[in-house]
Enzyme design. Structure first.
Site, PDB file in Angstrom:
ATOM      1  CB  CYS A 179      -0.879   0.019   1.245  1.00 39.40           C
ATOM      2  SG  CYS A 179      -1.791  -1.510   1.472  1.00 39.40           S
ATOM      3  CD1 TRP A 213      -2.820  -4.733  -4.749  1.00 38.01           C
ATOM      4  CD2 TRP A 213      -2.063  -5.994  -3.057  1.00 38.01           C
ATOM      5  NE1 TRP A 213      -2.678  -6.017  -5.208  1.00 38.01           N
ATOM      6  CE2 TRP A 213      -2.220  -6.814  -4.207  1.00 38.01           C
ATOM      7  CE3 TRP A 213      -1.605  -6.580  -1.882  1.00 38.01           C
ATOM      8  CZ2 TRP A 213      -1.925  -8.175  -4.194  1.00 38.01           C
ATOM      9  CZ3 TRP A 213      -1.315  -7.938  -1.877  1.00 38.01           C
ATOM     10  CH2 TRP A 213      -1.475  -8.713  -3.022  1.00 38.01           C
ATOM     11  CG  ASN A 255       2.770  -1.091   3.065  1.00 38.68           C
ATOM     12  OD1 ASN A 255       2.194  -2.101   2.634  1.00 38.68           O
ATOM     13  ND2 ASN A 255       3.953  -0.699   2.630  1.00 38.68           N
ATOM     14  N   GLY A 256       1.283  -3.455   5.172  1.00 42.85           N
ATOM     15  CA  GLY A 256       1.863  -4.692   5.707  1.00 42.85           C
ATOM     16  C   GLY A 256       0.769  -5.626   6.185  1.00 42.85           C
ATOM     17  CD  GLU A 265      10.151  -9.153 -18.537  1.00 44.01           C
ATOM     18  OE1 GLU A 265       9.924 -10.035 -17.691  1.00 44.01           O
ATOM     19  OE2 GLU A 265       9.845  -7.961 -18.366  1.00 44.01           O
ATOM     20  CE  LYS A 278       6.617  -6.491 -18.249  1.00 45.60           C
ATOM     21  NZ  LYS A 278       7.780  -6.772 -17.464  1.00 45.60           N
ATOM     22  CD  GLU A 298       3.425  -7.217 -15.676  1.00 46.54           C
ATOM     23  OE1 GLU A 298       3.188  -7.154 -14.459  1.00 46.54           O
ATOM     24  OE2 GLU A 298       4.564  -7.080 -16.150  1.00 46.54           O
ATOM     25  CG  HIS A 309      10.187 -32.072 -26.107  1.00 45.94           C
ATOM     26  ND1 HIS A 309      10.515 -33.377 -26.375  1.00 45.94           N
ATOM     27  CD2 HIS A 309      11.281 -31.335 -26.431  1.00 45.94           C
ATOM     28  CE1 HIS A 309      11.759 -33.444 -26.833  1.00 45.94           C
ATOM     29  NE2 HIS A 309      12.246 -32.208 -26.874  1.00 45.94           N
ATOM     30  CE  LYS A 369       7.436  -0.710 -10.618  1.00 50.30           C
ATOM     31  NZ  LYS A 369       7.648  -1.382 -11.908  1.00 50.30           N
TER      32      LYS A 369
HETATM   33  O1  M6R Z   1      10.576  -4.921  -7.294  1.00 48.29           O
HETATM   34  P1  M6R Z   1      10.939  -6.296  -7.760  1.00 48.29           P
HETATM   35  O2  M6R Z   1      11.869  -6.265  -8.935  1.00 48.29           O
HETATM   36  O3  M6R Z   1      11.463  -7.172  -6.674  1.00 48.29           O
HETATM   37  O4  M6R Z   1       9.573  -6.918  -8.258  1.00 48.29           O
HETATM   38  C1  M6R Z   1       9.484  -8.239  -8.680  1.00 48.29           C
HETATM   39  C2  M6R Z   1       8.181  -8.487  -9.394  1.00 48.29           C
HETATM   40  O5  M6R Z   1       7.095  -8.265  -8.547  1.00 48.29           O
HETATM   41  C3  M6R Z   1       8.023  -7.619 -10.640  1.00 48.29           C
HETATM   42  O6  M6R Z   1       9.100  -7.767 -11.516  1.00 48.29           O
HETATM   43  C4  M6R Z   1       6.718  -7.957 -11.375  1.00 48.29           C
HETATM   44  O7  M6R Z   1       6.793  -9.260 -11.906  1.00 48.29           O
HETATM   45  C5  M6R Z   1       6.422  -6.933 -12.460  1.00 48.29           C
HETATM   46  N1  M6R Z   1       5.038  -6.563 -12.421  1.00 48.29           N
HETATM   47  C6  M6R Z   1       6.705  -7.413 -13.833  1.00 48.29           C
HETATM   48  O8  M6R Z   1       6.451  -6.457 -14.805  1.00 48.29           O
END
Ligand code: M6R
Length: 612
Positions: free
Chosen positions: A2, A74, A98-99, A485, A489, A492, A508, A607
């Site tokens: 949060c 969140w 937050n937590g 990756e 992208k 998400e 396979h 994030k």
């Molecule tokens: O802040 P971090 O790099 O530790 O975060 C790891 C993941 O949560 C982060 O990379 C997440 O997968 C992203 N939304 C990907 O775009």
């Protein structure tokens, strides 16, 4: 997960708090709220959903006052609903958090037995009740918070107001970030979860450590341990400008951050290369005698994990040091075999990811030296590694879009520098080869620039495939993690199902999926695996699959089998992934934009994931 902002001073607190929350909305956006103290009374406005709903509530019923706290949520305990939105107030004590309070059920049960009535399903309200109870038995605000903190277990960043002592804001931290901002031109002070929230007002900060609390007043900040021992707070100047945290004319932060990659990468390299000696200066990372390390274990989550997978190729090939890569969420549950001869390297943009932080702590417990590649300075992971193996900052600047882009490419650059450093220190890499590698790495910002200038061609591809239900991504060698990756992208931010596969694994299983409705995005740049990858793509073609191919400059054959081709500049195979990911970022971005999803704040995500 949060976002928190607090202000105490002479200005209008609501504006400062809401603008700060806007910069933190990437941390969570299920609901938001603000509480302001005026004439000894607290007033609260809360709204479900994005911050714009809180904006509306504040237009209808404005709040005035110069002391206040705010929160963007969140959801963990309790669904996203107004009653669960923070702040939570009980008997004149108002809390944002937050937590997660781990012993929440036990505490709630005890409080209910003492006739305490709850108005939310959250764990946070517990804290408001506990402080209120201690205040009711005569303790002052600071002592009441301190007493309550001895009862809660778990991860927290609390920021708390009291009607009885309206000249203070109290904050306390354990495993969730808190930064204090010092007023630069007036008697005022700030508190927040992250720097961007406060950049418009100050660049002078103190980052609280776990087990610390701070009492903010207009005229000062007093930092102590939770049991009241005074601490001399370390004050840092941060040179991020507020503009770095704004969209700067781009439609979304993600788009801006994709376009910031040339500068961000140049910043990662800057000051670290000693070309004449072909050496790399790692700055804050202190590897000591590298020959004591028999292997490295890289641990990370999400996109940072994918960076780790590429890093394995770089470090093993350049420095001949064995590397394992582990998902941080799995690492500590599998009784990892590590000791002081294993370097544990965490990769994290935010430096706050709970699983990665826990993996680092597990590594330390086994005596392993712990290192980090991190973007956010003074973040929890960075601090956990300081004094052990240290931290190499990527210097990518604030990344606000939930989908990680510039953090990823700068992580790859940092890992490449680390690989060269290890190669030189281990006596594997000769001076001339290292110089050539460093020269090639310095080419990357310009090469990315040329690809960004060809964005329009990817918009056209995005239009053709925006309505796909599934997309397959293929790559081999160091481009296999790029396939993972690219798929991450797309899924998400566009909610289209996508999977990354090693191209050689196609036969396979996944080949059964191929038909004219399944587009395949393939990375087939020049390198050892080129011919083999092309054979795999022929197999897709033979089954009427659509092929979007990322190929190297000068490849004249690939167009014959591709429906669409995007050309990337030539560089060394180990640098290739830093280039090939860029068109995949843009493709995902434009597909999501065409479909009208919320690119910067996709559903259900946040994030930084500060819960396990
Ligand atoms: O802040 P971090 O790099 O530790 O975060 C790891 C993941 O949560 C982060 O990379 C997440 O997968 C992203 N939304 C990907 O775009």
């Amino acid at each position: 997960m949060c976002g928190i902002v607090g202000y105490i001073g002479e200005q209008d607190a609501t504006d400062i708090i809401v603008e700060g929350l806007r910069k933190l909305e990437y941390r969570g956006y299920d609901s938001a709220g603000v509480a302001v103290l005026k004439d000894g009374r607290t007033e609260i406005r809360r709204a479900v959903g994005k911050l714009r709903n809180l904006d509306k509530a504040l237009v209808e019923r404005p709040l005035t006052g110069s002391v206040g706290i705010g929160h963007t949520r969140w959801a963990t305990h309790g669904r996203p609903a107004e009653q669960n939105a923070h702040p939570h107030a009980v008997d004149g004590i108002t809390v944002v958090h937050n937590g997660i309070i781990e012993n929440y059920l036990e505490l709630r049960h005890r409080l209910v037995q003492r006739d305490r009535r709850f108005s939310s399903e959250t764990d946070t309200e517990i804290m408001a009740h506990l402080v209120a109870e201690h205040a009711a038995r005569g303790l002052g605000f600071v002592d009441a918070v301190r007493a309550a903190l001895t009862e809660v277990r778990g991860a927290y960043a609390f920021v708390i107001l009291s009607e009885r002592e309206p000249d203070k804001i109290i904050t306390a931290k354990n495993a969730s970030p808190i930064v204090i901002g010092y007023g630069e031109n007036a008697e005022e002070n700030y508190v927040a979860s992250d720097i961007p929230a406060l950049l418009a007002h100050t660049r002078t900060f103190t980052f609280l450590n776990d087990g610390e609390m701070a009492v903010l007043s207009k005229s000062g900040v007093v930092v102590t341990t939770l049991d009241g021992q005074p601490i001399e707070a370390k004050v840092k100047r941060v040179d991020w400008s507020p503009v770095m945290a704004e969209k700067g004319g781009h439609k979304h932060f993600m788009h801006k951050e994709i376009f910031e990659q040339p500068t961000a990468i140049a910043d990662t390299i800057r000051g670290r290369v000693i070309m004449e000696e072909a050496r790399v200066h790692l700055e804050g990372m202190e590897l000591g005698d590298v020959n004591r390390l028999q292997r490295l274990v890289i641990t990370a989550c999400g996109t940072s994990y994918h960076a780790g997978l590429v890093g394995k190729f770089m470090i093993e090939q350049i420095a001949r040091l064995p590397v394992e890569v582990d998902l941080a969420s799995e690492f500590r549950y599998r009784q990892p075999v590590i000791d002081e001869t294993t370097g544990l390297l965490a990769i994290s943009q935010s430096g706050e990811t709970a699983d990665t932080l826990a993996a680092i702590k597990e590594g330390k417990r086994h005596g392993a030296p712990v290192f980090a590649v991190c973007n956010v300075i003074e973040s929890s992971i960075a601090r956990e590694c300081t004094g052990s193996g240290g931290v190499m900052y990527t210097h990518a600047g604030p990344e606000i879009g939930v989908a990680s882009t510039k953090a990823f490419t700068t992580q790859l650059v940092a890992l490449h520098l680390l690989a060269i450093h290890l190669g030189r220190e281990r006596g594997i890499l000769d001076r001339a080869t290292a110089q050539e590698m460093l020269t090639n790495l310095r080419e990357v910002p310009k090469q990315i620039e040329t690809m960004l200038n060809r964005e329009a061609s990817l918009v056209a591809v995005a239009r053709r495939y925006a309505k796909s239900k599934d997309v397959l991504y293929l790559g081999r060698g160091p481009n296999y993690p790029i396939a993972l990756e690219g798929a991450l992208k797309l899924k998400e931010i566009s909610y289209i199902h996508a999977e990354g596969y090693a191209a050689g694994e196609m036969k396979h299983g996944p080949i059964a999926l191929i038909d004219e409705n399944l587009p395949t995005v393939a990375i087939a740049t020049q390198g050892d695996a080129y011919e083999k990858t092309v054979s795999n793509l022929e197999e897709v073609r033979a089954r009427d699959g659509k092929l979007i191919i990322i190929a190297s400059e000068g490849d004249s054959k690939i167009a014959a089998i591709a429906d669409d081709v995007f050309i990337v500049p030539r560089n060394q195979p180990l640098i290739d992934p830093i280039l090939t990911v860029v068109p995949l970022q843009l493709l995902a971005y434009h597909i999501a934009d065409i479909n009208g999803t919320d690119v910067d704040q996709p559903r259900n995500l946040a994030k930084s994931v500060t819960v396990e």
